[in-house]
Scaffold this motif. Sequence first.
Motif, mmCIF file in Angstrom:
data_model
loop_
_atom_site.group_PDB
_atom_site.id
_atom_site.type_symbol
_atom_site.label_atom_id
_atom_site.label_comp_id
_atom_site.label_asym_id
_atom_site.label_seq_id
_atom_site.Cartn_x
_atom_site.Cartn_y
_atom_site.Cartn_z
ATOM 1 N N SER A 163 0.948 -1.231 -0.031
ATOM 2 C CA SER A 163 -0.166 0.073 -0.015
ATOM 3 C C SER A 163 0.929 1.261 0.006
ATOM 4 O O SER A 163 1.468 1.391 0.876
ATOM 5 N N GLY A 164 0.984 1.939 -1.104
ATOM 6 C CA GLY A 164 1.905 2.914 -1.190
ATOM 7 C C GLY A 164 1.758 3.650 -2.410
ATOM 8 O O GLY A 164 0.869 4.012 -2.933
ATOM 9 N N ARG A 165 3.083 4.194 -2.964
ATOM 10 C CA ARG A 165 2.828 5.179 -3.895
ATOM 11 C C ARG A 165 4.079 4.926 -4.944
ATOM 12 O O ARG A 165 5.186 4.316 -4.679
ATOM 13 N N VAL A 166 3.735 5.117 -6.312
ATOM 14 C CA VAL A 166 4.890 5.151 -7.263
ATOM 15 C C VAL A 166 5.283 6.465 -7.749
ATOM 16 O O VAL A 166 4.346 6.992 -8.310
ATOM 17 N N TYR A 167 6.477 6.865 -7.140
ATOM 18 C CA TYR A 167 6.716 8.244 -7.613
ATOM 19 C C TYR A 167 7.368 8.211 -9.059
ATOM 20 O O TYR A 167 8.087 7.346 -9.168
ATOM 21 N N PHE A 168 7.316 9.332 -9.558
ATOM 22 C CA PHE A 168 8.053 9.422 -10.933
ATOM 23 C C PHE A 168 8.640 11.048 -11.023
ATOM 24 O O PHE A 168 7.636 11.950 -10.771
ATOM 25 N N SER A 169 9.765 11.020 -11.487
ATOM 26 C CA SER A 169 10.295 12.594 -11.481
ATOM 27 C C SER A 169 10.988 12.514 -12.687
ATOM 28 O O SER A 169 11.464 11.639 -13.585
ATOM 29 N N TYR A 170 11.083 13.771 -13.276
ATOM 30 C CA TYR A 170 11.715 14.228 -14.632
ATOM 31 C C TYR A 170 13.145 15.027 -14.119
ATOM 32 O O TYR A 170 13.296 16.178 -13.742
ATOM 33 N N GLY A 171 13.896 14.671 -15.153
ATOM 34 C CA GLY A 171 15.502 15.280 -15.154
ATOM 35 C C GLY A 171 16.267 15.243 -13.962
ATOM 36 O O GLY A 171 17.583 15.270 -13.906
ATOM 37 N N GLN A 172 15.874 14.798 -12.657
ATOM 38 C CA GLN A 172 16.460 14.776 -11.341
ATOM 39 C C GLN A 172 15.735 13.746 -10.490
ATOM 40 O O GLN A 172 14.435 13.599 -10.694
ATOM 41 N N LYS A 173 16.742 13.253 -9.682
ATOM 42 C CA LYS A 173 16.227 12.263 -8.704
ATOM 43 C C LYS A 173 15.577 13.050 -7.724
ATOM 44 O O LYS A 173 15.727 14.105 -7.338
ATOM 45 N N LEU A 174 14.431 12.168 -6.969
ATOM 46 C CA LEU A 174 14.194 12.910 -5.920
ATOM 47 C C LEU A 174 14.947 12.769 -4.631
ATOM 48 O O LEU A 174 15.615 11.721 -4.525
ATOM 49 N N VAL A 175 14.662 13.760 -3.807
ATOM 50 C CA VAL A 175 15.458 13.450 -2.183
ATOM 51 C C VAL A 175 14.574 12.930 -1.352
ATOM 52 O O VAL A 175 13.375 13.598 -1.034
ATOM 53 N N PHE A 176 14.929 11.686 -0.850
ATOM 54 C CA PHE A 176 14.253 11.478 0.347
ATOM 55 C C PHE A 176 14.994 11.039 1.541
ATOM 56 O O PHE A 176 16.048 10.711 1.532
ATOM 57 N N LYS A 177 14.423 11.407 2.890
ATOM 58 C CA LYS A 177 15.174 11.372 4.042
ATOM 59 C C LYS A 177 14.339 10.434 5.164
ATOM 60 O O LYS A 177 13.085 10.286 4.698
ATOM 61 N N LEU A 178 15.032 10.292 6.108
ATOM 62 C CA LEU A 178 14.680 9.096 6.966
ATOM 63 C C LEU A 178 14.638 9.801 8.464
ATOM 64 O O LEU A 178 15.730 10.272 8.911
#
Length: 396
Positions: free
Chosen positions: A108-123
């Motif tokens: 149960s979650g999300r499929v992210y998609f970005s253009y041109g740059q990777k996304l920044v995720f932190k914990l």
Amino acid sequence: MRKRLHLPAIVAALVTAAGLLTAGSSTPAEAVPATIPLKISNNSGRGDAVYIYNLGTNLATGQQGWADAAGNFHAWPAGGTPPTPAPDASIAGPGNGGSITIQMPKFSGRVYFSYGQKLVFKLTTGGLVQPAVQNPSDPNRNILFSWSEYTLNNDGLWINSTQVDMFSVPYAVGVQPVGGTTKTTGHLKAGGYNGFFNSLRGQSGGWANLIQTAPNGSVLRALAPLYGVETGALPASAMDDYVNRVWSKYSSQTLTVTPFSNEPNTKYFGRVSGNTMNFTNSAGQVVTSFQKPDSASIFGCFKLLDAPNDLVRGPISRTLCAGYNRSTLLTNANQPDPNDSGFYLDNVTNQYSKKIHAQMADGKAYGFAFDDVGAHEALVHDGNPQTAFLTLDPFN
């Protein structure tokens, strides 16, 4: 930072409101496999590199983490204070005109998609910090991206095209059942992308302030109105006039809520007394009460319109939230209003959601959290899914 994952609420609601299922959805003929393929096609017309992320909760273990392209689950490591960088969960996406296929596990979650740059995720110590671009210091603020939400479990797949938090990247989702025809939703009309932003720019009352642009002036997204209120881009009084008129009307009339389409005899009756709208059941007992909501509560379907996953307050609140956002509470004392031709006609309404629905090829969208009331949401479901689809559409 608060992020509102609304798809689990949808799945929970399906247990008590079977009418939300798409007509003709199949029932499982056999056990849903551990993973199903997700075909991602890039028809965007853009030359940017695309990055894919499949993030969520492992339904077998309850752990949060990510899935790689093969559908293998990886739990997030412990975070910290301040937040620490998350492992790189990105999957190389398809180039323009191409496609890739990855495996979706029971998540149960999300499929992210970005253009041109990777996304920044932190914990953090509490888990993943997801992008929150209403915050000008968010590291993803100037990245073009979006996401789809899904749940895949033993009862099938639910996957949506969502604009609950923002309208950004044009895309559609789909599911093909075993031996059946593919169901899709989320495609814009021809010219719909520019049509939405042009319409929002021309809307008085601060709605144009929801649009965020990159440093080069290109459009990135429009924030949902809740974030507009929270950041001061949209007046906090945006819905006050409508709420005042609702309060006046139901001080002398009764609002009838029938929250479950498959239970027409389950009704609740609302009347305003002072600053409170009390709801009674058919026996005349007060079952729940709501204080006069503010704009943030309406746009976010929370706070004074909180909707717990129960069988009384939550369903009533969902219905009220839909009625406020669609501005149908004054024109129909029986809610939810099933006739979408009467939605968003008042001068005071959720203009953001109105304009999104107007540009959708099938009229379906998730313009606010409970746009699924009455099945007006951009959601496809099947109990026996064979393949899921995510299509990155043209921006023109």
